[in-house]
Design a protein around this motif. Sequence first.
Motif, short mmCIF file in Angstrom:
data_model
loop_
_atom_site.label_atom_id
_atom_site.label_comp_id
_atom_site.label_asym_id
_atom_site.label_seq_id
_atom_site.Cartn_x
_atom_site.Cartn_y
_atom_site.Cartn_z
N TYR A 50 0.86 -1.19 0.00
CA TYR A 50 0.00 0.00 0.00
C TYR A 50 0.90 1.24 0.00
N ARG A 51 1.05 1.84 -1.17
CA ARG A 51 1.93 3.01 -1.30
C ARG A 51 1.26 4.25 -0.70
N THR A 52 1.95 4.80 0.29
CA THR A 52 1.49 6.01 0.96
C THR A 52 2.71 6.82 1.38
N TYR A 53 2.47 7.99 1.93
CA TYR A 53 3.57 8.90 2.28
C TYR A 53 3.35 9.41 3.70
N ASN A 54 4.47 9.70 4.38
CA ASN A 54 4.41 10.17 5.75
C ASN A 54 5.37 11.34 5.90
N THR A 55 4.84 12.53 6.21
CA THR A 55 5.70 13.69 6.44
C THR A 55 6.09 13.80 7.90
N GLY A 56 5.53 12.92 8.73
CA GLY A 56 5.84 12.94 10.16
C GLY A 56 6.80 11.84 10.54
N ALA A 57 6.60 11.32 11.74
CA ALA A 57 7.43 10.22 12.25
C ALA A 57 6.50 9.03 12.48
N ASN A 112 15.45 6.78 5.94
CA ASN A 112 14.31 7.69 5.96
C ASN A 112 14.73 9.15 5.77
N VAL A 113 15.94 9.50 6.22
CA VAL A 113 16.46 10.85 5.97
C VAL A 113 16.58 11.09 4.46
N ILE A 114 17.08 10.11 3.75
CA ILE A 114 17.21 10.25 2.29
C ILE A 114 15.84 10.56 1.68
N ASP A 115 14.80 9.85 2.11
CA ASP A 115 13.45 10.12 1.62
C ASP A 115 13.02 11.56 1.92
N ARG A 116 13.22 11.97 3.15
CA ARG A 116 12.79 13.32 3.54
C ARG A 116 13.50 14.39 2.71
N LEU A 117 14.79 14.20 2.47
CA LEU A 117 15.54 15.19 1.71
C LEU A 117 15.22 15.14 0.22
N VAL A 122 8.45 10.49 3.77
CA VAL A 122 8.94 9.11 3.78
C VAL A 122 7.93 8.26 3.00
N ILE A 123 8.45 7.37 2.18
CA ILE A 123 7.61 6.47 1.39
C ILE A 123 7.37 5.20 2.22
N ASP A 124 6.11 4.92 2.47
CA ASP A 124 5.71 3.71 3.20
C ASP A 124 4.93 2.81 2.25
N PHE A 125 5.02 1.50 2.47
CA PHE A 125 4.34 0.60 1.54
C PHE A 125 3.96 -0.76 2.11
N ILE A 126 4.32 -1.06 3.32
CA ILE A 126 3.96 -2.33 3.94
C ILE A 126 2.79 -2.06 4.88
N GLN A 127 1.69 -2.72 4.64
CA GLN A 127 0.49 -2.50 5.45
C GLN A 127 0.01 -3.84 6.00
N TRP A 128 -0.03 -3.94 7.32
CA TRP A 128 -0.55 -5.13 7.98
C TRP A 128 -1.90 -4.80 8.58
N HIS A 129 -2.79 -5.77 8.59
CA HIS A 129 -4.10 -5.56 9.17
C HIS A 129 -4.71 -6.89 9.61
N TRP A 130 -5.67 -6.76 10.49
CA TRP A 130 -6.47 -7.91 10.90
C TRP A 130 -7.91 -7.44 10.85
N ARG A 131 -8.65 -8.04 9.94
CA ARG A 131 -10.03 -7.63 9.67
C ARG A 131 -10.05 -6.14 9.33
N ASP A 132 -10.72 -5.33 10.14
CA ASP A 132 -10.79 -3.89 9.85
C ASP A 132 -9.81 -3.07 10.69
N HIS A 133 -8.86 -3.72 11.34
CA HIS A 133 -7.89 -3.03 12.18
C HIS A 133 -6.55 -2.96 11.43
N ASN A 139 7.95 0.86 6.23
CA ASN A 139 8.91 0.49 5.18
C ASN A 139 10.07 -0.30 5.79
N LEU A 140 11.05 -0.66 4.98
CA LEU A 140 12.19 -1.45 5.49
C LEU A 140 13.03 -0.65 6.48
#
Length: 166
Positions: A50-57, A112-117, A122-133, A139-140
């Motif tokens: 799941y490709r998403t982005y995070n400007t925070g921590a 993650n610093v490289i992503d921010r700069l 930061v590019i995130d893409f691993i999404q774990w879930h259980w049912r609707d949670h 990311n790595l």
Amino acid sequence: MSKHPKPNALIWLILSVVVIALDQWSKAWVLRDLPEYTAIPVIEGFWNWYRTYNTGAAFSFLSDAGGWQIWFFTGLAVGISGLLTFWLSRAARGDWRQALPYSLVVGGALGNVIDRLMHGHVIDFIQWHWRDHYWPAFNLADSAIVAGAVGIALFGLFDGKRSKKA
């Protein structure tokens, strides 16, 4: 007669470089091949790409703070990486309980610093879930940071207990 310096653990920074390389390679793949904000099941009902982005921590902390947080988290990551590298220079080369987790945190933080700069997030893409949670996407680099932090805590706890018994 001069003493030879004791071999330090800076050689473990090779692991940090490997973490950075794998992290950046995986994110290049994500940017090239994964659509934004679209779940692609890897294990149905548990794991998605799941490709998403995070400007925070972690957990998107301060992600909507207006931009200053990018520089704050970059400075924090560089500072922590510098401190851990200094500690590696003082650790024995064979002390893997100290060197391994420090190296993982350094590699993950700098990935993650490289992503921010480069991207402003930061590019995130691993999404774990259980049912609707759903667990927040990660990311790595995040995985290396968490594994390293757990190692620092566990090895610190067990080494502390062992030295109290001695």
